[in-house]
Design a protein around this motif. Structure first.
Motif, PDB file in Angstrom:
ATOM      1  N   SER A   1      30.205 114.209  48.664  1.00  0.00           N
ATOM      2  CA  SER A   1      31.247 114.666  49.516  1.00  0.00           C
ATOM      3  C   SER A   1      31.217 113.888  50.868  1.00  0.00           C
ATOM      4  N   ILE A   2      29.910 113.123  51.029  1.00  0.00           N
ATOM      5  CA  ILE A   2      29.796 112.732  52.397  1.00  0.00           C
ATOM      6  C   ILE A   2      29.414 111.024  52.039  1.00  0.00           C
ATOM      7  N   GLY A   3      30.482 110.282  52.769  1.00  0.00           N
ATOM      8  CA  GLY A   3      30.156 108.684  52.406  1.00  0.00           C
ATOM      9  C   GLY A   3      29.234 108.076  53.323  1.00  0.00           C
ATOM     10  N   VAL A   4      28.160 107.257  53.030  1.00  0.00           N
ATOM     11  CA  VAL A   4      27.474 106.632  53.900  1.00  0.00           C
ATOM     12  C   VAL A   4      27.908 105.144  54.040  1.00  0.00           C
ATOM     13  N   ILE A   5      28.157 104.716  55.326  1.00  0.00           N
ATOM     14  CA  ILE A   5      28.028 103.213  55.657  1.00  0.00           C
ATOM     15  C   ILE A   5      26.893 102.619  56.242  1.00  0.00           C
TER      16      ILE A   5
ATOM     17  N   ARG B   1      34.332  91.990  60.574  1.00  0.00           N
ATOM     18  CA  ARG B   1      35.384  93.056  61.027  1.00  0.00           C
ATOM     19  C   ARG B   1      36.459  93.215  60.379  1.00  0.00           C
ATOM     20  N   GLU B   2      36.982  92.439  59.650  1.00  0.00           N
ATOM     21  CA  GLU B   2      38.252  92.637  58.862  1.00  0.00           C
ATOM     22  C   GLU B   2      37.843  93.214  57.468  1.00  0.00           C
ATOM     23  N   LYS B   3      36.827  92.887  57.122  1.00  0.00           N
ATOM     24  CA  LYS B   3      36.474  93.490  55.527  1.00  0.00           C
ATOM     25  C   LYS B   3      35.973  95.098  55.988  1.00  0.00           C
ATOM     26  N   ILE B   4      35.335  95.463  57.131  1.00  0.00           N
ATOM     27  CA  ILE B   4      34.823  96.765  57.358  1.00  0.00           C
ATOM     28  C   ILE B   4      36.100  97.562  57.909  1.00  0.00           C
ATOM     29  N   ASP B   5      37.091  96.890  58.417  1.00  0.00           N
ATOM     30  CA  ASP B   5      38.347  97.697  58.866  1.00  0.00           C
ATOM     31  C   ASP B   5      39.097  98.153  57.617  1.00  0.00           C
ATOM     32  N   ALA B   6      39.131  97.138  56.586  1.00  0.00           N
ATOM     33  CA  ALA B   6      39.881  97.326  55.268  1.00  0.00           C
ATOM     34  C   ALA B   6      39.112  98.459  54.389  1.00  0.00           C
ATOM     35  N   GLU B   7      37.924  98.310  54.567  1.00  0.00           N
ATOM     36  CA  GLU B   7      37.129  99.413  53.770  1.00  0.00           C
ATOM     37  C   GLU B   7      37.303 100.739  54.248  1.00  0.00           C
ATOM     38  N   ALA B   8      37.311 100.858  55.502  1.00  0.00           N
ATOM     39  CA  ALA B   8      37.169 102.233  56.339  1.00  0.00           C
ATOM     40  C   ALA B   8      38.251 103.047  55.809  1.00  0.00           C
ATOM     41  N   ALA B   9      39.639 102.634  55.639  1.00  0.00           N
ATOM     42  CA  ALA B   9      40.684 103.623  55.052  1.00  0.00           C
ATOM     43  C   ALA B   9      40.447 104.004  53.699  1.00  0.00           C
ATOM     44  N   ASN B  10      39.893 103.257  52.805  1.00  0.00           N
ATOM     45  CA  ASN B  10      39.591 103.585  51.594  1.00  0.00           C
ATOM     46  C   ASN B  10      38.504 104.670  51.689  1.00  0.00           C
ATOM     47  N   ILE B  11      37.206 104.262  52.369  1.00  0.00           N
ATOM     48  CA  ILE B  11      36.216 105.291  52.526  1.00  0.00           C
ATOM     49  C   ILE B  11      36.573 106.591  52.842  1.00  0.00           C
ATOM     50  N   HIS B  12      37.560 106.743  53.880  1.00  0.00           N
ATOM     51  CA  HIS B  12      38.047 108.204  54.174  1.00  0.00           C
ATOM     52  C   HIS B  12      38.699 108.889  53.137  1.00  0.00           C
ATOM     53  N   LYS B  13      39.640 108.037  52.109  1.00  0.00           N
ATOM     54  CA  LYS B  13      40.191 108.611  51.180  1.00  0.00           C
ATOM     55  C   LYS B  13      39.418 109.101  50.244  1.00  0.00           C
TER      56      LYS B  13
ATOM     57  N   VAL C   1      32.296  99.898  64.861  1.00  0.00           N
ATOM     58  CA  VAL C   1      32.633 100.498  63.514  1.00  0.00           C
ATOM     59  C   VAL C   1      32.656 101.929  63.768  1.00  0.00           C
ATOM     60  N   ILE C   2      31.740 102.283  64.972  1.00  0.00           N
ATOM     61  CA  ILE C   2      32.038 103.966  65.075  1.00  0.00           C
ATOM     62  C   ILE C   2      33.360 104.149  65.690  1.00  0.00           C
ATOM     63  N   GLU C   3      33.928 103.461  66.528  1.00  0.00           N
ATOM     64  CA  GLU C   3      35.341 103.761  67.047  1.00  0.00           C
ATOM     65  C   GLU C   3      36.146 103.535  65.824  1.00  0.00           C
ATOM     66  N   LYS C   4      36.183 102.845  64.956  1.00  0.00           N
ATOM     67  CA  LYS C   4      37.085 102.423  63.847  1.00  0.00           C
ATOM     68  C   LYS C   4      36.970 103.628  62.600  1.00  0.00           C
ATOM     69  N   LEU C   5      35.780 103.823  62.493  1.00  0.00           N
ATOM     70  CA  LEU C   5      35.245 105.010  61.262  1.00  0.00           C
ATOM     71  C   LEU C   5      35.674 106.365  61.685  1.00  0.00           C
ATOM     72  N   ARG C   6      35.077 106.442  62.997  1.00  0.00           N
ATOM     73  CA  ARG C   6      34.789 107.703  63.754  1.00  0.00           C
ATOM     74  C   ARG C   6      34.079 108.895  62.550  1.00  0.00           C
ATOM     75  N   PRO C   7      32.878 108.482  62.413  1.00  0.00           N
ATOM     76  CA  PRO C   7      32.290 109.382  61.235  1.00  0.00           C
ATOM     77  C   PRO C   7      31.592 110.634  61.934  1.00  0.00           C
ATOM     78  N   ALA C   8      31.207 111.769  60.999  1.00  0.00           N
ATOM     79  CA  ALA C   8      30.998 112.872  61.528  1.00  0.00           C
ATOM     80  C   ALA C   8      29.756 112.706  62.401  1.00  0.00           C
ATOM     81  N   ILE C   9      28.709 111.739  62.050  1.00  0.00           N
ATOM     82  CA  ILE C   9      27.485 111.587  62.666  1.00  0.00           C
ATOM     83  C   ILE C   9      27.051 110.074  62.205  1.00  0.00           C
ATOM     84  N   PHE C  10      26.475 109.596  63.517  1.00  0.00           N
ATOM     85  CA  PHE C  10      25.837 108.271  63.394  1.00  0.00           C
ATOM     86  C   PHE C  10      24.430 108.428  63.505  1.00  0.00           C
TER      87      PHE C  10
END
Length: 510
Positions: free
Chosen positions: A4-8, A107-119, A166-175
């Motif tokens: 349920s929790i995705g790790v980057i 940056r571009e790749k991580i930004d693109a993947e962030a949306a998929n990871i949240h889904k 990446v924190i700003e883009k992803l806004r993870p529960a915890i880093f």
């Protein structure tokens, strides 16, 4: 069932942090799933990819592939993993990325993947640590010796800002951010790097509503919990307090999203605080001899060098004054002449392998395996073999590693700083009854800081011995040549430590 929790995992190295996090739960239902591992080194990426594939395969089949077990044992060449389980291989390839943080491509790749990871996941966490060479004390000493070195122009000093982006883009529960202790004292233009980092992390969000609360991880006997800390030293985690057989002291900063911070104050876990020594984890591995880097490399030649060195040391007037040291050297030159069975490589599983009741050894050993992998020695110069022999015998008798002043003059190397007090522990033995010193990537250059404690083996640590001190499971293969394997092991976070931190974090998210 997926996690349920995705790790980057940024600056992932060979995957020590990720290994710990991905182990929480059972094979079919993990608490954390590695969504993305980012590492710029191509060889470490191959290691990450293979490990990711094995995790996926085990989810499907609840065991290691038989072909992997044979490859691990050196019985077959590396197989085509995709042919074994196409779905697992494809899934692993979607998880591992060879990218250099700080580049526009990354940056571009991580930004693109962030949306998929949240889904894909209910929430995310971010782990990793920027490269430490710019912050480590030894690294800074070497940099200062370079006349052209300008700290503020060293891009490695600012890589933590890429992590923050990446924190700003992803806004993870915890880093979770990890780095060397030297980060606390490192400065740029009279400003402490650690202060700049903490200010940047604390200011995430809006002026009146900060996004993250920063915590340290505190150990109180056999308990670990989060704490709001003001002193930089509070953020240092001593690995040996978590049962790691290594005195590895690193900075760990935990950021907990504000909607979860109240719960973080309530969680606590029991940790494995058993004191473990070098011998506890590598003592059962097969005995080996070192190689000889210059001259003929064979068992007879090695026995001659070591026996001759032991006899020479036994005749030294200073050593004659220490009965215990004298006895070791006499026994070595008398016994080694009769024993020509030592080899540079032996992968037999130790007796009673996989039957230990110790929790760490249960973590390290795997009954599915047929052999011990990557337990092969490298070569040393004959003159260094004599120093290794003295250092290991001295450590066994004195229970500490000798300094330059402890060495007999006949062992003095032709180094300008040998008697200067700088790097006077240039030859350092790992003491068998204590936790090791920090395993670093310097182990790839020579074995001088990582001498095996057994004088009869007279050598430096193998890749597998270093990996065990780092608490990597025996089924963890490091791809590439031996030097590249050493680098990967030294660059990693101990997985058994990461597992316990992950368990604490999971309590906040459960």
């Amino acid at each position: 069932m997926s996690a349920s929790i995705g790790v980057i995992d940024l600056f992932a190295g060979p995957g020590g942090l990720g290994e710990g996090f991905s182990s929480i739960g059972n094979v079919e239902n993990r608490s954390f799933g590695i969504a993305m591992s980012v590492e710029k080194d191509s060889v470490a990426n191959r290691t990450l990819l293979l490990r990711a594939f094995l995790r996926k395969y085990q989810q499907h089949h609840n065991k290691l592939p038989l072909e992997f077990v044979d490859f691990h044992a050196g019985l077959i060449p590396e197989p085509n993993w995709e042919e074994m389980d196409k779905e697992a291989w494809q899934s692993a390839g979607e998880e591992v990325f060879e990218l250099e943080l700080g580049t526009s491509e990354a940056r571009e790749k991580i930004d693109a993947e962030a949306a998929n990871i949240h889904k894909k996941f209910n929430d995310t966490i971010l782990i990793g640590g920027p490269p430490c060479q710019a912050y480590s004390i030894v690294g800074r000493v070497r940099s200062r010796s370079n006349k052209n070195y300008v700290p503020e122009k060293d891009g490695r000093q600012y890589l933590f800002r890429e992590y923050i982006k990446v924190i700003e883009k992803l806004r993870p529960a915890i880093f979770l951010m990890e780095n060397v202790k030297g980060m606390l004292s490192s400065s740029i233009k009279s400003r402490k790097v650690f202060e700049m980092l903490m200010e940047n992390l604390a200011s995430l969000g809006t002026t009146n509503d900060h996004l993250y609360d920063l915590r340290s991880i505190v150990v109180d006997e056999n308990k670990a919990y989060f704490k709001e800390s003001s002193k930089p030293s509070d953020y240092i985690i001593r690995a040996e307090k978590f049962g790691i057989p290594q005195r590895r002291h690193r900075v760990f900063i935990v950021g907990i999203r504000s909607d979860l911070s109240s719960k973080a104050s309530e969680v606590c876990i029991e940790i494995d605080n058993l004191e473990r020594s070098v011998n506890d984890v590598i003592g059962t591995l097969p005995n080996l001899r070192s190689g000889i880097s210059k001259g003929q490399d064979n068992s007879k030649e090695w026995l001659g060098i070591v026996s001759k060195s032991a006899k020479s040391l036994s005749l030294n007037p200073i050593i004659k004054e220490n009965a215990q040291l004298l006895e070791i050297f006499k026994n070595i030159y008398m016994s080694l002449n009769k024993n020509s069975q030592l080899t540079r490589f032996l992968n037999e599983l130790p007796k009673n392998y996989g039957s230990s009741n110790d929790e760490l050894m249960k973590w390290i050993e795997n009954k599915e395996l047929k052999a011990i992998a990557q337990h092969e020695t490298r070569g040393h110069m004959a003159s260094d073999l004599k120093r290794y022999l003295f250092a290991s015998a001295f450590g066994r008798v004195k229970d500490y590693s000798p300094k330059a002043s402890d060495f007999p003059s006949e062992l003095s190397p032709n180094h300008r700083n040998w008697n200067s007090g700088k790097f006077n522990d240039r030859f350092r033995v790992q003491l068998e009854n204590k936790a090791s010193t920090t395993i670093t990537c310097h182990i790839s250059k020579d074995g001088h800081y990582f001498i095996h404690p057994d004088p009869y083996q007279c050598r430096s640590l193998t890749v597998r011995e270093a990996a065990r001190l780092q608490t990597f499971p025996d089924d963890y293969l490091f791809l590439g040549n031996r030097t590249q394997q050493y680098v990967q092991v030294g660059n990693a976070v101990p997985p058994y430590l990461a597992r316990q931190i992950a368990l604490l974090i999971s309590k906040v998210l459960s």
